[in-house]
Design a protein around this motif. Structure first.
Motif, PDB file in Angstrom:
ATOM      1  N   LYS A 164      -5.080   7.845 -50.761  1.00 14.29           N
ATOM      2  CA  LYS A 164      -4.846   6.527 -50.166  1.00 14.29           C
ATOM      3  C   LYS A 164      -3.402   6.075 -50.414  1.00 14.29           C
ATOM      4  O   LYS A 164      -2.732   5.580 -49.506  1.00 14.29           O
ATOM      5  CB  LYS A 164      -5.828   5.521 -50.745  1.00 14.29           C
ATOM      6  CG  LYS A 164      -5.619   4.076 -50.308  1.00 14.29           C
ATOM      7  CD  LYS A 164      -6.762   3.222 -50.836  1.00 14.29           C
ATOM      8  CE  LYS A 164      -6.468   1.752 -50.691  1.00 14.29           C
ATOM      9  NZ  LYS A 164      -5.453   1.299 -51.662  1.00 14.29           N
ATOM     10  N   ALA A 165      -2.925   6.242 -51.644  1.00 14.64           N
ATOM     11  CA  ALA A 165      -1.552   5.852 -51.957  1.00 14.64           C
ATOM     12  C   ALA A 165      -0.552   6.689 -51.165  1.00 14.64           C
ATOM     13  O   ALA A 165       0.474   6.167 -50.689  1.00 14.64           O
ATOM     14  CB  ALA A 165      -1.296   6.003 -53.456  1.00 14.64           C
ATOM     15  N   PHE A 166      -0.843   7.981 -50.996  1.00 14.55           N
ATOM     16  CA  PHE A 166       0.042   8.840 -50.216  1.00 14.55           C
ATOM     17  C   PHE A 166       0.092   8.380 -48.762  1.00 14.55           C
ATOM     18  O   PHE A 166       1.166   8.273 -48.161  1.00 14.55           O
ATOM     19  CB  PHE A 166      -0.434  10.289 -50.303  1.00 14.55           C
ATOM     20  CG  PHE A 166       0.432  11.260 -49.554  1.00 14.55           C
ATOM     21  CD1 PHE A 166       1.547  11.827 -50.155  1.00 14.55           C
ATOM     22  CD2 PHE A 166       0.153  11.602 -48.237  1.00 14.55           C
ATOM     23  CE1 PHE A 166       2.357  12.721 -49.454  1.00 14.55           C
ATOM     24  CE2 PHE A 166       0.952  12.482 -47.542  1.00 14.55           C
ATOM     25  CZ  PHE A 166       2.061  13.040 -48.154  1.00 14.55           C
ATOM     26  N   LEU A 167      -1.080   8.084 -48.194  1.00 14.70           N
ATOM     27  CA  LEU A 167      -1.119   7.599 -46.816  1.00 14.70           C
ATOM     28  C   LEU A 167      -0.343   6.294 -46.666  1.00 14.70           C
ATOM     29  O   LEU A 167       0.392   6.095 -45.688  1.00 14.70           O
ATOM     30  CB  LEU A 167      -2.570   7.371 -46.384  1.00 14.70           C
ATOM     31  CG  LEU A 167      -3.347   8.568 -45.854  1.00 14.70           C
ATOM     32  CD1 LEU A 167      -4.797   8.197 -45.637  1.00 14.70           C
ATOM     33  CD2 LEU A 167      -2.743   9.099 -44.564  1.00 14.70           C
ATOM     34  N   ALA A 168      -0.493   5.403 -47.625  1.00 16.61           N
ATOM     35  CA  ALA A 168       0.162   4.096 -47.540  1.00 16.61           C
ATOM     36  C   ALA A 168       1.679   4.221 -47.509  1.00 16.61           C
ATOM     37  O   ALA A 168       2.372   3.325 -47.002  1.00 16.61           O
ATOM     38  CB  ALA A 168      -0.272   3.222 -48.715  1.00 16.61           C
ATOM     39  N   ALA A 169       2.202   5.329 -48.030  1.00 19.93           N
ATOM     40  CA  ALA A 169       3.649   5.528 -48.066  1.00 19.93           C
ATOM     41  C   ALA A 169       4.196   6.192 -46.807  1.00 19.93           C
ATOM     42  O   ALA A 169       5.428   6.341 -46.672  1.00 19.93           O
ATOM     43  CB  ALA A 169       4.021   6.376 -49.284  1.00 19.93           C
ATOM     44  N   GLN A 170       3.312   6.600 -45.885  1.00 20.37           N
ATOM     45  CA  GLN A 170       3.775   7.277 -44.678  1.00 20.37           C
ATOM     46  C   GLN A 170       4.243   6.262 -43.634  1.00 20.37           C
ATOM     47  O   GLN A 170       3.569   5.259 -43.390  1.00 20.37           O
ATOM     48  CB  GLN A 170       2.668   8.153 -44.100  1.00 20.37           C
ATOM     49  CG  GLN A 170       2.121   9.178 -45.073  1.00 20.37           C
ATOM     50  CD  GLN A 170       3.216   9.968 -45.754  1.00 20.37           C
ATOM     51  OE1 GLN A 170       4.050  10.604 -45.100  1.00 20.37           O
ATOM     52  NE2 GLN A 170       3.229   9.930 -47.076  1.00 20.37           N
ATOM     53  N   PRO A 171       5.371   6.504 -42.995  1.00 18.52           N
ATOM     54  CA  PRO A 171       5.900   5.520 -42.044  1.00 18.52           C
ATOM     55  C   PRO A 171       5.029   5.311 -40.816  1.00 18.52           C
ATOM     56  O   PRO A 171       5.128   4.278 -40.158  1.00 18.52           O
ATOM     57  CB  PRO A 171       7.267   6.103 -41.665  1.00 18.52           C
ATOM     58  CG  PRO A 171       7.176   7.569 -41.964  1.00 18.52           C
ATOM     59  CD  PRO A 171       6.268   7.665 -43.151  1.00 18.52           C
ATOM     60  N   GLU A 172       4.154   6.282 -40.503  1.00 21.28           N
ATOM     61  CA  GLU A 172       3.292   6.142 -39.323  1.00 21.28           C
ATOM     62  C   GLU A 172       2.008   5.360 -39.617  1.00 21.28           C
ATOM     63  O   GLU A 172       1.231   5.083 -38.705  1.00 21.28           O
ATOM     64  CB  GLU A 172       2.902   7.525 -38.790  1.00 21.28           C
ATOM     65  CG  GLU A 172       4.069   8.428 -38.432  1.00 21.28           C
ATOM     66  CD  GLU A 172       4.470   9.332 -39.582  1.00 21.28           C
ATOM     67  OE1 GLU A 172       5.184  10.325 -39.329  1.00 21.28           O
ATOM     68  OE2 GLU A 172       4.055   9.046 -40.733  1.00 21.28           O
ATOM     69  N   VAL A 173       1.767   5.029 -40.889  1.00 19.83           N
ATOM     70  CA  VAL A 173       0.481   4.460 -41.304  1.00 19.83           C
ATOM     71  C   VAL A 173       0.653   3.009 -41.732  1.00 19.83           C
ATOM     72  O   VAL A 173       1.607   2.656 -42.429  1.00 19.83           O
ATOM     73  CB  VAL A 173      -0.119   5.289 -42.458  1.00 19.83           C
ATOM     74  CG1 VAL A 173      -1.342   4.602 -43.066  1.00 19.83           C
ATOM     75  CG2 VAL A 173      -0.496   6.686 -41.963  1.00 19.83           C
ATOM     76  N   ASP A 174      -0.300   2.191 -41.344  1.00 18.46           N
ATOM     77  CA  ASP A 174      -0.358   0.804 -41.808  1.00 18.46           C
ATOM     78  C   ASP A 174      -1.059   0.792 -43.167  1.00 18.46           C
ATOM     79  O   ASP A 174      -2.257   1.086 -43.246  1.00 18.46           O
ATOM     80  CB  ASP A 174      -1.136  -0.044 -40.807  1.00 18.46           C
ATOM     81  CG  ASP A 174      -1.197  -1.516 -41.188  1.00 18.46           C
ATOM     82  OD1 ASP A 174      -0.894  -1.842 -42.349  1.00 18.46           O
ATOM     83  OD2 ASP A 174      -1.555  -2.340 -40.328  1.00 18.46           O
ATOM     84  N   PRO A 175      -0.375   0.474 -44.258  1.00 15.27           N
ATOM     85  CA  PRO A 175      -0.990   0.565 -45.588  1.00 15.27           C
ATOM     86  C   PRO A 175      -2.137  -0.406 -45.807  1.00 15.27           C
ATOM     87  O   PRO A 175      -2.934  -0.222 -46.734  1.00 15.27           O
ATOM     88  CB  PRO A 175       0.179   0.267 -46.532  1.00 15.27           C
ATOM     89  CG  PRO A 175       1.157  -0.502 -45.718  1.00 15.27           C
ATOM     90  CD  PRO A 175       1.032   0.042 -44.322  1.00 15.27           C
ATOM     91  N   ALA A 176      -2.253  -1.422 -44.970  1.00 11.27           N
ATOM     92  CA  ALA A 176      -3.339  -2.395 -45.107  1.00 11.27           C
ATOM     93  C   ALA A 176      -4.594  -1.965 -44.362  1.00 11.27           C
ATOM     94  O   ALA A 176      -5.602  -2.675 -44.412  1.00 11.27           O
ATOM     95  CB  ALA A 176      -2.884  -3.761 -44.603  1.00 11.27           C
ATOM     96  N   ARG A 221       2.514   1.895 -36.442  1.00 10.40           N
ATOM     97  CA  ARG A 221       1.852   2.021 -37.742  1.00 10.40           C
ATOM     98  C   ARG A 221       0.341   1.908 -37.514  1.00 10.40           C
ATOM     99  O   ARG A 221      -0.191   0.825 -37.301  1.00 10.40           O
ATOM    100  CB  ARG A 221       2.367   0.956 -38.710  1.00 10.40           C
ATOM    101  CG  ARG A 221       3.831   1.176 -39.083  1.00 10.40           C
ATOM    102  CD  ARG A 221       4.381   0.059 -39.936  1.00 10.40           C
ATOM    103  NE  ARG A 221       3.910   0.117 -41.309  1.00 10.40           N
ATOM    104  CZ  ARG A 221       4.457   0.859 -42.272  1.00 10.40           C
ATOM    105  NH1 ARG A 221       5.511   1.634 -41.998  1.00 10.40           N
ATOM    106  NH2 ARG A 221       3.990   0.843 -43.505  1.00 10.40           N
ATOM    107  N   THR A 222      -0.321   3.051 -37.565  1.00 11.31           N
ATOM    108  CA  THR A 222      -1.736   3.128 -37.206  1.00 11.31           C
ATOM    109  C   THR A 222      -2.628   3.022 -38.438  1.00 11.31           C
ATOM    110  O   THR A 222      -2.181   3.220 -39.571  1.00 11.31           O
ATOM    111  CB  THR A 222      -2.039   4.464 -36.511  1.00 11.31           C
ATOM    112  OG1 THR A 222      -1.963   5.528 -37.473  1.00 11.31           O
ATOM    113  CG2 THR A 222      -1.075   4.733 -35.371  1.00 11.31           C
ATOM    114  N   PRO A 223      -3.911   2.725 -38.231  1.00 12.67           N
ATOM    115  CA  PRO A 223      -4.860   2.861 -39.334  1.00 12.67           C
ATOM    116  C   PRO A 223      -5.019   4.331 -39.710  1.00 12.67           C
ATOM    117  O   PRO A 223      -4.592   5.226 -38.968  1.00 12.67           O
ATOM    118  CB  PRO A 223      -6.150   2.282 -38.764  1.00 12.67           C
ATOM    119  CG  PRO A 223      -6.016   2.394 -37.290  1.00 12.67           C
ATOM    120  CD  PRO A 223      -4.550   2.261 -36.994  1.00 12.67           C
ATOM    121  N   ALA A 224      -5.630   4.576 -40.857  1.00 13.07           N
ATOM    122  CA  ALA A 224      -5.787   5.941 -41.344  1.00 13.07           C
ATOM    123  C   ALA A 224      -7.066   6.052 -42.161  1.00 13.07           C
ATOM    124  O   ALA A 224      -7.567   5.068 -42.704  1.00 13.07           O
ATOM    125  CB  ALA A 224      -4.591   6.363 -42.186  1.00 13.07           C
TER     126      ALA A 224
END
Length: 259
Positions: A96-108, A32-35
């Motif tokens: 931002k909300a879309f990215l937070a829902a992606q399994p590869e992304v760290d929502p924080a 889970r990477t930053p984005a």
């Protein structure tokens, strides 16, 4: 490092509500990477986003470049864009909300960057007012704004940086930008309250004009916001040294702010 490129679409809370498209680059084997959300300028998606996304992706940071114009039926350029960057703020928060829902992304660990119009959106997204209106989730963790029309804040109605979320901000400008005085970024920082000024780092690139990281033939545009709101022509010309330095600084900034 492998990348997965996806062309995506998501709903925003714009008025009226819209479905906005974007180009998503994720790192499938990176956990889970930053984005980072990337917001284009008045000319639309034109290569600047890809220029910075390439370096961010190489550093292990996912990116989502949003197309704010297509869903609005807008032609490219200053004459066709919406009336105010405030109208496109919902696109940034929806991305931002879309990215937070992606399994590869760290929502924080989600940041935002943008150029010119997108740079204004990036800065407004750092304000407490925008956060309250557009998103109940945690704010963006870092903001990188390139040549975001520095004279306008505190002058144009609705554009204020007086109350920020506290997330770190990096503003990069050029001293040959026809929108501002050569020391326009310094002027902006000097007129901000202490709390806002402490959150912002400013970098002015010598000899660089508006769109200095746009690797394309030089062109002259006309914008009513140019020349500190007097309007007129603006030369957009690639400045290789400033572009490479700006890209490096953006990567370093996000590596620190999205640890």
């Amino acid at each position: 490092m492998s990348l997965r490129t996806s062309y995506v679409a998501f709903r925003t809370a714009a008025d009226p509500p819209l479905t906005v498209a974007g180009r998503l680059e994720t790192i499938p084997d990176g956990g889970r990477t930053p984005a980072v959300v990337i917001c284009h300028g008045s000319d639309g998606v034109d290569g600047r986003g890809a220029f910075h996304a390439k370096a961010l992706n190489a550093a292990g940071i996912a990116t989502l470049e949003v197309d704010m114009w297509a869903a609005r039926g807008s032609a490219r350029g200053a004459a066709a864009r919406p009336r105010s960057p405030l109208q496109t703020l919902p696109d940034a928060f929806a991305a931002k909300a879309f990215l937070a829902a992606q399994p590869e992304v760290d929502p924080a660990r989600i940041g935002i960057m943008g150029f010119s119009w997108g740079g204004v959106v990036t800065l407004l997204a750092a304000t407490q007012a925008a956060q309250r209106l557009n998103d109940a989730a945690p704010p963006f963790r870092g903001h990188v704004a390139l040549y975001p029309v520095c004279w306008a804040y505190g002058v144009v109605p609705g554009l204020s940086l007086d109350a920020l979320t506290g997330a770190p901000v990096l503003i990069q400008a050029g001293d040959a930008d026809a929108y501002d005085d050569p020391d326009g970024l310094d002027q902006l920082l000097a007129r901000l309250p202490d709390a806002s000024r402490k959150a912002i780092r400013g970098v002015t690139h010598p000899g660089a004009g508006h769109g200095f990281d746009r690797d394309a033939p030089a062109q002259t545009i006309v914008d009513p916001f140019a020349h500190k709101g007097q309007g007129g022509p603006v030369l957009m010309a690639f400045h290789p040294e400033a572009a490479e330095t700006a890209r490096k600084l953006a990567v370093e900034f996000f590596q620190t702010s999205l640890p």
